[in-house]
Design a protein around this motif. Structure first.
Motif, short mmCIF file in Angstrom:
data_model
loop_
_atom_site.label_atom_id
_atom_site.label_comp_id
_atom_site.label_asym_id
_atom_site.label_seq_id
_atom_site.Cartn_x
_atom_site.Cartn_y
_atom_site.Cartn_z
N VAL A 58 0.84 -1.20 0.00
CA VAL A 58 0.00 0.00 0.00
C VAL A 58 0.88 1.25 0.00
O VAL A 58 2.06 1.20 0.36
N ASN A 59 0.29 2.37 -0.43
CA ASN A 59 0.97 3.68 -0.44
C ASN A 59 2.30 3.60 -1.18
O ASN A 59 3.31 4.15 -0.74
N GLY A 60 2.28 2.92 -2.33
CA GLY A 60 3.51 2.70 -3.08
C GLY A 60 3.70 3.61 -4.27
O GLY A 60 4.48 3.27 -5.17
N SER A 61 3.04 4.74 -4.31
CA SER A 61 3.19 5.62 -5.48
C SER A 61 4.62 6.12 -5.62
O SER A 61 5.10 6.37 -6.73
N THR A 62 5.33 6.25 -4.49
CA THR A 62 6.73 6.67 -4.52
C THR A 62 7.59 5.60 -3.88
O THR A 62 7.32 5.16 -2.76
N LEU A 63 8.61 5.18 -4.60
CA LEU A 63 9.61 4.26 -4.05
C LEU A 63 10.90 5.04 -3.84
O LEU A 63 11.32 5.80 -4.71
N GLN A 64 11.53 4.84 -2.71
CA GLN A 64 12.75 5.58 -2.40
C GLN A 64 13.85 5.27 -3.41
O GLN A 64 14.65 6.14 -3.76
N ASN A 82 4.65 3.12 -7.87
CA ASN A 82 5.85 3.57 -8.56
C ASN A 82 5.51 4.57 -9.67
O ASN A 82 6.03 4.47 -10.78
N THR A 83 4.66 5.52 -9.36
CA THR A 83 4.22 6.49 -10.37
C THR A 83 4.92 7.85 -10.24
O THR A 83 4.90 8.64 -11.18
N THR A 84 5.52 8.14 -9.09
CA THR A 84 6.22 9.41 -8.89
C THR A 84 7.72 9.16 -8.96
O THR A 84 8.25 8.36 -8.21
N THR A 120 -2.59 3.44 -11.71
CA THR A 120 -1.43 3.16 -12.55
C THR A 120 -0.39 2.35 -11.78
O THR A 120 -0.10 2.65 -10.62
N TYR A 121 0.15 1.35 -12.44
CA TYR A 121 1.18 0.49 -11.86
C TYR A 121 2.38 0.46 -12.81
O TYR A 121 2.22 0.13 -13.99
N ASN A 122 3.55 0.80 -12.32
CA ASN A 122 4.78 0.76 -13.12
C ASN A 122 5.72 -0.27 -12.53
O ASN A 122 6.45 0.01 -11.55
N ALA A 123 5.71 -1.48 -13.07
CA ALA A 123 6.56 -2.54 -12.53
C ALA A 123 6.60 -3.71 -13.50
O ALA A 123 5.68 -3.89 -14.31
N ALA A 124 7.65 -4.50 -13.38
CA ALA A 124 7.71 -5.79 -14.04
C ALA A 124 7.08 -6.83 -13.12
O ALA A 124 7.24 -6.75 -11.90
#
Length: 220
Positions: A58-64, A82-84, A120-124
């Motif tokens: 959850v709350n994964g729009s930004t990954l460090q 992983n959108t930001t 939106t999801y950005n991942a393999a």
């Protein structure tokens, strides 16, 4: 504090209330514990084929930083991921479940479908599925990601890749079709992420394969 918690959700495909370990990515980012090597392995000891408990991101729009999440269990990704400032990212799991920004874990057996919102999801992704065998249709590529909401007229955007290397071992119920208390499909805006064309921008620990071919031989 609060990076890890427990939550339940109803999975109509499995016909079960699932207990999940919920990983709050935003809190992980600020915890000072974000994995330096870019790998999280997450699993539950109470996951079985009759009670397929799992992991919820959850709350994964930004990954460090670049990150690969690996689990032997089903994984549920809730909301934008992983959108930001997009990073190389991957999720490897028993079965991939996508929950929209509108999901709130309130779905119940026999209740109405919750309405999805654009996500939106950005991942393999590397995940299992239930094989098509005879009349047991698995839902095809368009249902590789499992949905649980009313997505009618709502867009699910994915930039990444989709790999299936195994059959799901825990989330093994067959594709139920659409409607009812299962899901209504989204407008699919899916495409390959060309970021993955460069080795330096692949997600951490991306599996590699080698192919050997005979290009010359010598005969006495």
């Amino acid at each position: 504090a609060g990076t890890l918690s427990s939550a339940t959700l109803y999975d109509a495909r499995q016909g079960k209330t699932i207990t999940t370990t919920k990983l709050d990515m935003a809190k992980l980012n600020s915890s000072g514990k974000f994995p330096a090597n870019g790998m999280i392995w997450a699993g539950r000891t109470d996951t079985t084929s009759t009670q397929p408990n799992g992991i919820q991101l959850v709350n994964g729009s930004t990954l460090q930083a670049a990150l690969t999440v690996v689990s032997p269990d089903p994984v549920y990704i809730k909301g934008d991921y992983n959108t930001t400032a997009k990073k190389p990212a991957a999720v490897i799991c028993d079965a991939l479940n996508l929950l929209s920004n509108g999901w709130n874990n309130s779905k119940t057996a026999g209740g109405s479908l919750p309405n999805a919102t654009a996500t939106t999801y950005n991942a393999a992704f590397i995940a299992g599925n239930v094989p098509t065998a005879g009349s047991n249709y698995s839902g095809g590529f368009e249902n590789y990601a499992r949905f649980h909401e009313n997505w009618s007229g709502v867009t699910c955007t994915i930039r990444g890749s989709f790999v299936e290397l195994w059959q799901s071992q825990y989330a093994t119920k067959k594709w139920p079709g659409t409607g009812g208390n299962f899901y209504n499909p989204p407008t699919r805006n899916w495409d390959y992420d060309t970021l993955f064309n460069t080795a330096a921008t692949l997600p951490p620990f991306t599996p590699w394969t080698a192919r050997v071919g005979r290009v010359a031989w010598w005969e006495p």
